[in-house]
Design an enzyme around this catalytic site. Structure first.
Site, mmCIF file in Angstrom:
data_model
loop_
_atom_site.group_PDB
_atom_site.id
_atom_site.type_symbol
_atom_site.label_atom_id
_atom_site.label_comp_id
_atom_site.label_asym_id
_atom_site.label_seq_id
_atom_site.Cartn_x
_atom_site.Cartn_y
_atom_site.Cartn_z
ATOM 1 N N ASP A 53 0.834 -1.198 0.000
ATOM 2 C CA ASP A 53 0.000 0.000 0.000
ATOM 3 C C ASP A 53 0.870 1.250 0.000
ATOM 4 O OD1 ASP A 53 0.965 -0.442 2.578
ATOM 5 O OD2 ASP A 53 -1.004 -0.631 3.507
ATOM 6 N N HIS A 104 -7.638 -4.582 10.145
ATOM 7 C CA HIS A 104 -7.347 -4.341 8.728
ATOM 8 C C HIS A 104 -6.015 -4.965 8.334
ATOM 9 C CE1 HIS A 104 -5.208 -0.363 9.870
ATOM 10 N NE2 HIS A 104 -4.309 -1.004 9.177
ATOM 11 N N GLU A 124 -9.913 -1.426 5.206
ATOM 12 C CA GLU A 124 -10.588 -1.112 6.460
ATOM 13 C C GLU A 124 -11.857 -1.955 6.630
ATOM 14 O OE1 GLU A 124 -8.985 0.460 8.532
ATOM 15 O OE2 GLU A 124 -8.299 2.451 7.941
HETATM 16 C C1 GLP Z 1 -0.658 0.291 8.637
HETATM 17 C C2 GLP Z 1 -0.313 -0.534 7.417
HETATM 18 C C3 GLP Z 1 -0.573 -1.997 7.667
HETATM 19 C C4 GLP Z 1 0.037 -2.430 9.000
HETATM 20 C C5 GLP Z 1 -0.547 -1.620 10.118
HETATM 21 C C6 GLP Z 1 -0.054 -2.034 11.486
HETATM 22 O O1 GLP Z 1 -2.017 0.510 8.725
HETATM 23 N N1 GLP Z 1 -1.035 -0.127 6.250
HETATM 24 O O2 GLP Z 1 -0.020 -2.752 6.597
HETATM 25 O O3 GLP Z 1 -0.221 -3.791 9.208
HETATM 26 O O4 GLP Z 1 -0.193 -0.265 9.867
HETATM 27 O O5 GLP Z 1 1.200 -1.502 11.745
HETATM 28 P P1 GLP Z 1 2.077 -1.816 13.025
HETATM 29 O O6 GLP Z 1 2.814 -3.064 12.719
HETATM 30 O O7 GLP Z 1 3.005 -0.641 13.133
HETATM 31 O O8 GLP Z 1 1.168 -1.935 14.165
#
Ligand code: GLP
Length: 264
Positions: free
Chosen positions: A71, A142, A147
């Site tokens: 993304d 998500h 979402e």
């Molecule tokens: C963002 C990304 C996701 C990721 C999420 C959680 O929303 N788009 O791909 O999984 O963050 O991130 P973290 O690992 O920092 O909690």
């Protein structure tokens, strides 16, 4: 679905890195370099460090490997420190022998983001699809930026970020107001096309989302739960993120007694 409950972040990182290492080495051995799907967020960073270590100390080479990211925020200028392309370059790409040209991400600065989404899906397909896809998970369940409410068969497209996601990601920006409102994201259907999906989650904040993913009903309101339909998923969690799993002791038993050793 394999559930691997690890004792610490280092063990989780090694477990995740093993799958990517195996895919990269087998791609090199067969002359068909691996296609990897990489994720941003804090959770995968120790696994990236482990892969960089193996590159430096154990001869793991990423030459010819193609990387497709999950993304990208819409509207951040190219090279912005919080763009996901820069994130993967900074935490992985620039420290291994991966060509910059092979680090693909949706272009969040494209003038026509809808056309860009279609181009990105086509580029993944043209590369032969993703061999191993790494995922984190949001506190609301998500994956990538799909979402709650996302169609379970969605393709790459523009998503409106929830206030929860923007506040979760505010730590990377000055405040949640500075977090972009839109992102280009691989859809759930796009992610489901990967041949092997490896999801990593750590900490109590992810426990409800992990329980929804593994044991909840398959529902667009926990987008990660669509992975229950995938043939080859590995969920790597620490004790805190596993805390709401009803069947944790069976998952441990099943992983310890699995027939095959780690392979993608
Ligand atoms: C963002 C990304 C996701 C990721 C999420 C959680 O929303 N788009 O791909 O999984 O963050 O991130 P973290 O690992 O920092 O909690």
């Amino acid at each position: 679905m394999d559930i691997v409950i690890t004792e610490n972040a280092a063990e989780a990182a090694r477990t995740v890195a093993d799958f990517f290492d195996a895919a990269v080495r087998s791609g090199a051995a067969t002359g068909r370099p691996a296609v990897l799907g990489l994720a941003t967020g804090s959770s995968p960073v120790p696994a990236y460090r482990e892969l960089v270590r193996r590159h430096r100390e154990e001869g793991l080479s990423f030459r010819g490997v193609r990387v497709f990211m999950l993304d990208e925020y819409v509207g951040l200028p190219a090279g912005h420190a919080q763009s996901y392309h820069e994130f993967i370059r900074a935490h992985f790409g620039r420290d291994v022998d991966l060509s910059d040209a092979e680090l693909h991400s949706p272009d969040g600065a494209a003038p026509d983001v809808q056309a860009e989404a279609a181009r990105y899906d086509a580029a993944i397909a043209a590369a032969g699809g993703v061999d191993v896809q790494l995922l984190g998970i949001g506190t609301d369940g998500h994956i990538a930026f799909n979402e709650p409410g996302t169609s379970l068969s969605s393709r790459t497209r523009v998503e409106v970020l929830t206030e929860q996601t923007r506040s979760d990601n505010a730590r990377f920006f000055g405040s949640s107001d500075e977090v972009p409102r839109y992102a280009l994201t691989q859809g759930l259907g796009t992610i489901m096309d990967a041949r092997h999906v490896v999801l990593i989650a750590e900490g109590a904040g992810k426990a409800a989302a992990v329980a929804g993913l593994v044991e909840g009903p398959v529902s667009a309101f926990c987008p990660a739960s669509v992975l229950q339909f995938h043939q080859h998923v590995t969920v790597v969690v620490d004790e805190a993120a596993a805390a709401e799993l009803d069947h944790a002791s069976y998952y441990r038993f099943a992983w310890e007694n699995r027939l095959d050793s780690v392979s993608s």
